[in-house]
Scaffold this motif. Structure first.
Motif, PDB file in Angstrom:
ATOM      1  N   ASP A   1       0.771  -1.354   0.127  1.00 28.65           N
ATOM      2  CA  ASP A   1      -0.194   0.143  -0.017  1.00 28.65           C
ATOM      3  C   ASP A   1       0.800   1.132  -0.060  1.00 28.65           C
ATOM      4  OD1 ASP A   1       1.009   0.158   2.446  1.00 28.65           O
ATOM      5  OD2 ASP A   1      -1.032  -0.326   3.521  1.00 28.65           O
TER       6      ASP A   1
ATOM      7  N   LYS B   1     -11.549   7.387   2.510  1.00 26.35           N
ATOM      8  CA  LYS B   1     -10.713   6.581   3.446  1.00 26.35           C
ATOM      9  C   LYS B   1     -11.180   5.924   4.495  1.00 26.35           C
ATOM     10  CE  LYS B   1      -7.509  10.627   3.136  1.00 26.35           C
ATOM     11  NZ  LYS B   1      -6.889  11.802   3.807  1.00 26.35           N
ATOM     12  N   ASP B   2     -12.574   6.125   5.049  1.00 28.67           N
ATOM     13  CA  ASP B   2     -12.962   5.364   6.068  1.00 28.67           C
ATOM     14  C   ASP B   2     -13.556   3.990   5.395  1.00 28.67           C
ATOM     15  OD1 ASP B   2     -12.783   7.463   7.785  1.00 28.67           O
ATOM     16  OD2 ASP B   2     -14.997   8.414   7.460  1.00 28.67           O
TER      17      ASP B   2
ATOM     18  N   ARG C   1     -16.787   1.672  -2.040  1.00 31.30           N
ATOM     19  CA  ARG C   1     -15.617   2.331  -2.483  1.00 31.30           C
ATOM     20  C   ARG C   1     -15.148   2.572  -3.745  1.00 31.30           C
ATOM     21  NH1 ARG C   1      -9.839   1.219  -1.433  1.00 31.30           N
ATOM     22  NH2 ARG C   1      -8.957   3.018  -0.253  1.00 31.30           N
TER      23      ARG C   1
ATOM     24  N   ALA D   1     -10.168  -2.898   4.829  1.00 32.56           N
ATOM     25  CA  ALA D   1      -9.038  -3.756   5.567  1.00 32.56           C
ATOM     26  C   ALA D   1      -9.476  -4.543   6.730  1.00 32.56           C
ATOM     27  CB  ALA D   1      -8.102  -2.685   6.029  1.00 32.56           C
ATOM     28  N   GLU D   2     -10.492  -4.024   7.574  1.00 30.52           N
ATOM     29  CA  GLU D   2     -10.819  -4.724   8.775  1.00 30.52           C
ATOM     30  C   GLU D   2     -11.726  -5.853   8.361  1.00 30.52           C
ATOM     31  OE1 GLU D   2     -14.154  -3.813  12.233  1.00 30.52           O
ATOM     32  OE2 GLU D   2     -13.058  -2.054  11.302  1.00 30.52           O
TER      33      GLU D   2
ATOM     34  N   GLY E   1     -11.898   2.616   3.067  1.00 29.74           N
ATOM     35  CA  GLY E   1     -10.676   1.840   2.752  1.00 29.74           C
ATOM     36  C   GLY E   1     -10.394   1.020   4.132  1.00 29.74           C
ATOM     37  N   LYS E   2     -10.421   1.864   5.307  1.00 30.75           N
ATOM     38  CA  LYS E   2     -10.217   1.081   6.818  1.00 30.75           C
ATOM     39  C   LYS E   2     -11.125   0.181   7.084  1.00 30.75           C
ATOM     40  CE  LYS E   2      -8.238   5.418   8.640  1.00 30.75           C
ATOM     41  NZ  LYS E   2      -8.690   6.425   9.741  1.00 30.75           N
ATOM     42  N   ARG E   3     -12.664   0.149   6.719  1.00 28.12           N
ATOM     43  CA  ARG E   3     -13.521  -0.890   6.771  1.00 28.12           C
ATOM     44  C   ARG E   3     -13.284  -2.025   5.799  1.00 28.12           C
ATOM     45  NH1 ARG E   3     -16.369  -3.666  10.080  1.00 28.12           N
ATOM     46  NH2 ARG E   3     -18.428  -4.288   9.172  1.00 28.12           N
TER      47      ARG E   3
ATOM     48  N   GLN F   1      -0.207  -5.856   1.691  1.00 29.66           N
ATOM     49  CA  GLN F   1      -1.739  -6.189   1.784  1.00 29.66           C
ATOM     50  C   GLN F   1      -2.323  -6.953   0.643  1.00 29.66           C
ATOM     51  OE1 GLN F   1      -3.326  -5.116   4.183  1.00 29.66           O
ATOM     52  NE2 GLN F   1      -2.154  -3.270   5.079  1.00 29.66           N
TER      53      GLN F   1
END
Length: 551
Positions: free
Chosen positions: A250, A411-412, A392, A418-419, A414-416, A256
């Motif tokens: 990333d 961005k949010d 996304r 990944a989680e 993206g974090k979700r 990733q």
């Protein structure tokens, strides 16, 4: 005294075979000789990329920047590079501050390709060279960015076709590519199977590595023999089952996973059942770390808990002169720290009784949640992940159009994503492990066979059997509790929570449903009715004595 530091960087070690190193070195020497300046050629980053600033954070350049910051490089010294793109290929906003910091520290940056010298004196008098430097930095970043996009696009096409053809010639150490096809290397494949067999049977990494090196089994890496770290990585490598997972780095350089794993890409060296059995064994050992001794002295290591206070049961071994005199006792009671359970259990006496009780226990009512439930949980998480990815992608167009509000949502998400990817991975592994793990009946039969074999085994064979018995206990039991008179086994179950001091069932569940008595020597307690019954008893008219057991 000012010196000239020559900084040489190449993204790939293979470039050492070309002309790049000779060209950069000779040009720097020629410049220093012409000026009559001493040159330092120790600053080299070979195989280090500047696209994401790795040379700036962890390479030789990072060490040089630290020396400048600490004042260990004299003002007026020179930093010689072939071009500014050797220093960095990051975005201009990332590169320019470090460039200015060096200039303000009195360092003269020399670029040999365009014969420019950037010094504080020159840039104070004429700022136009800064425009040139910014253009060079921007061009370097754009070139790397374009190259990265092309590589990613090519890689995406290869991944899409992974189920049909070879993606890359880089394959695991137990596989080789012949005529465009992947085949197992027989001896190495057998070594991998051996490692998984021994791990599933309860051997830790240290024991596995020790035996491999003792048997002179060739290592897959170098000539220094087998290492525990390699065995640990092998245990987590799903490629042994034939699975291929693509990765990319990333923006911060962290690897990733990309897309879903491709099953049956590599030739499998172990089955899914063998893989998950070994993984389960590794996880179970975390509750009981450490060496097991020459004869695996304590089969209950990591499991034995005090029934009164929840503290660990401590093993006391009197040694060879008192063979067989090994005792388990509450560590808290031994310290007189408030526990009243002062029973000392003789391991020699209780071990065969507990194993016999466990072997004969009815295990049908115990166990994990059904496989279908675990599969459904993994499927639900996968659906959530797919939905998040779609949302996304839709936001990406808004981000590219300059929608500021969309940037934060992007961005949010993206974090979700990944989680959710991590949660899906865990859920899939849990479902796979559940589907591959042996049934309670199979464990009981295996335990019975091991107990029979242990009675006559000696030496390494006995140790191997006891190691596997200890492993079976760890994957079957969450803990074994020792009270004043009763030993109970508490089975692993998704409906239980295991706290340090006790086992807790979910609301509405009876805790007794998840445990079984393995041994009980409590005395008979008689009440008034029992005594009256005995007093009234005469000859054939006497009633059997009621069994009342103290708990």
């Amino acid at each position: 005294m000012p010196v000239a530091h020559s900084y040489i960087r190449m993204s790939r070690p293979e470039q050492m075979r070309g002309d790049s190193l000779r060209r950069q070195t000779e040009n720097a020497r020629a410049w220093a000789s012409k000026r009559g300046i001493t040159i330092d050629e120790t600053l080299r980053d070979i195989g280090v990329s500047a696209y994401r600033g790795k040379n700036r954070t962890s390479g030789a350049l990072a060490a040089y920047l630290k020396m400048v910051e600490d004042g260990r490089v004299a003002r007026g010294s020179y930093l010689i590079v072939e071009s500014l793109d050797r220093l960095s290929r990051e975005a201009v906003l990332e590169t320019m501050p470090r460039f200015i910091d060096l200039i303000n520290a009195g360092i003269v940056i020399v670029t040999l390709m365009d014969e420019q010298e950037y010094s504080k004196e020159r840039l104070t008098a004429d700022w136009t060279p800064l425009i040139l430097s910014i253009a060079i930095m921007a061009r370097a970043h754009e070139e790397s960015q374009t190259k990265a996009k092309r590589i990613l696009a090519s890689w995406d096409k290869k991944i899409a076709a992974a189920s049909e053809k070879l993606v890359t010639r880089r394959v695991p150490a137990w596989i080789e590519v012949t005529d465009g096809k992947m085949i197992l290397v027989p001896k190495r494949a057998e070594t991998v199977r051996r490692i998984f067999r021994e791990t599933a049977a309860g051997s830790g990494r240290r024991a596995v590595v020790k035996r491999l090196n003792a048997d002179k089994v060739p290592s897959f890496q170098g000539k220094d023999g087998w290492q525990e770290s390699y065995v640990a990585k092998l245990m987590a490598n799903r490629a042994v089952m034939g699975e291929f997972q693509a990765y990319r780095r990333d923006a911060s350089g962290v690897r990733q996973p990309v897309g879903d794993p491709v099953e049956d890409y590599f030739p499998a060296v172990v089955t899914a059942a063998e893989f998950h059995a070994a993984r389960l064994a590794v996880r179970s050992r975390t509750a009981a770390p450490g060496r097991r001794g020459e004869d695996v002295t304590n089969l209950f290591l990591g499991l034995a808990k005090c029934a009164a206070c929840g503290a660990t049961m401590r093993l006391e071994n009197k040694g060879p002169r008192s063979a067989g005199h090994r005792y388990l006792f509450c560590s808290k009671a031994a310290r007189q720290a408030g526990c009243t359970n002062d029973r000392r259990w003789s391991v020699t006496e209780i071990e065969p009784k507990v194993l016999s009780a466990l072997r004969n226990a009815d295990l049908k009512g115990f166990g994990r949640e059904d496989d279908a439930g675990l599969d459904a949980a993994a499927a639900a998480l996968t659906a959530d992940l797919d939905d998040a990815r779609v949302r996304r992608e839709r936001l990406l167009a808004l981000v590219e159009d300059g929608d500021v509000a969309a940037v934060q949502r992007y961005k949010d998400l993206g974090k979700r994503v990944a989680e959710l990817e991590r949660e899906v991975g865990k859920a899939r592994e849990a479902a796979d492990a559940a589907g591959s793990s042996p049934t309670w009946q199979e464990r009981s039969r295996r335990l019975a066979a091991l107990i029979r074999g242990m009675q006559e085994a000696v030496g390494d064979e006995r140790r191997s059997i006891r190691t596997e018995i200890a492993q079976l206990l760890r994957i079957t039991l969450a803990r074994v509790t020792f009270g004043q008179h009763r030993i109970a086994g508490h089975y692993h179950d998704a409906r239980l929570r295991y706290r340090p001091d006790r086992v807790v069932a979910r609301p509405g569940e009876a805790l007794a449903a998840y445990q079984v008595t393995l041994f009980d020597d409590a005395p008979v307690i008689l009440d008034d009715a029992d005594i009256a019954a005995l007093e009234d008893a005469d000859g054939e008219g006497s009633r059997p004595l009621p069994a009342r057991w103290r708990r």
